[in-house]
Scaffold this active site. Sequence first.
Site, mmCIF file in Angstrom:
data_model
loop_
_atom_site.group_PDB
_atom_site.id
_atom_site.type_symbol
_atom_site.label_atom_id
_atom_site.label_comp_id
_atom_site.label_asym_id
_atom_site.label_seq_id
_atom_site.Cartn_x
_atom_site.Cartn_y
_atom_site.Cartn_z
ATOM 1 N N GLU A 134 8.613 4.786 -9.160
ATOM 2 C CA GLU A 134 8.100 5.043 -7.817
ATOM 3 C C GLU A 134 9.116 4.582 -6.774
ATOM 4 O O GLU A 134 9.790 3.566 -6.941
ATOM 5 C CB GLU A 134 6.767 4.352 -7.575
ATOM 6 N N LYS A 148 -3.730 -0.753 -9.994
ATOM 7 C CA LYS A 148 -2.646 -1.687 -9.694
ATOM 8 C C LYS A 148 -3.279 -2.988 -9.198
ATOM 9 O O LYS A 148 -3.952 -2.996 -8.167
ATOM 10 C CB LYS A 148 -1.747 -1.058 -8.621
#
Length: 222
Positions: A54, A143
């Site tokens: 990412e 997350k």
Amino acid sequence: MSLITPHPQAHLLAHRFAQAQRLLPLVAILRGLQPAEAIDVGNALAEAGFHLIEVPLNSPDPFDSIEQLRRHLPPEVLVGAGTVLQPEQLARLVDVGADLAVMPHADVALIREAKAAGLLCVPGVATPTEAFAALSAGADALKLFPAELISPAAVKAMRAVLPAEVALLPVGGITPERMADYRRAGANGFGLGSALYAPGRSAVEVGALAQAFATAWRATGG
């Protein structure tokens, strides 16, 4: 259970995500990445076995970097953005061919929009309330952020009540030495930030650190 209508490509993308997690469930967070270094850093990570990358959207020209990574890395490497905060950012991610949207928070409306756009979505959560709300909105994994505030004991408690198939990924201050305690508590992988990549660090250095993280993960039984 999510009530979101599946995107036509959802099944294929979910399969790729599951495969990436089986191979090495470590997310490279490239905050501050410059487009000029994206390909070299991406190749170094792929060579170390990373399948999840990412680029946070508060990096320089992040959509350019994401597009380059997506074009040059093999399809089994999933590429997307972190620090996704606005719906219009999702449309730009789709335009550059991104696979996933990672968020620091659990904005359920944004999660739904990400899923409707055909993206994998991994929102940040810190409590069971946020976790269940994110899953109901369609989150693909969770997350746990910031991990500095979420101890292995807290992960164990959350793991006991969340669905077993949901991946929990602590993010924040993770080093190779900290992984084993979280893994024993029920973490399924990790997001890796400045301990892996920082502006000015060469692709060779990033590759060596990536290898160290991969070795540490496997030492936990992963």
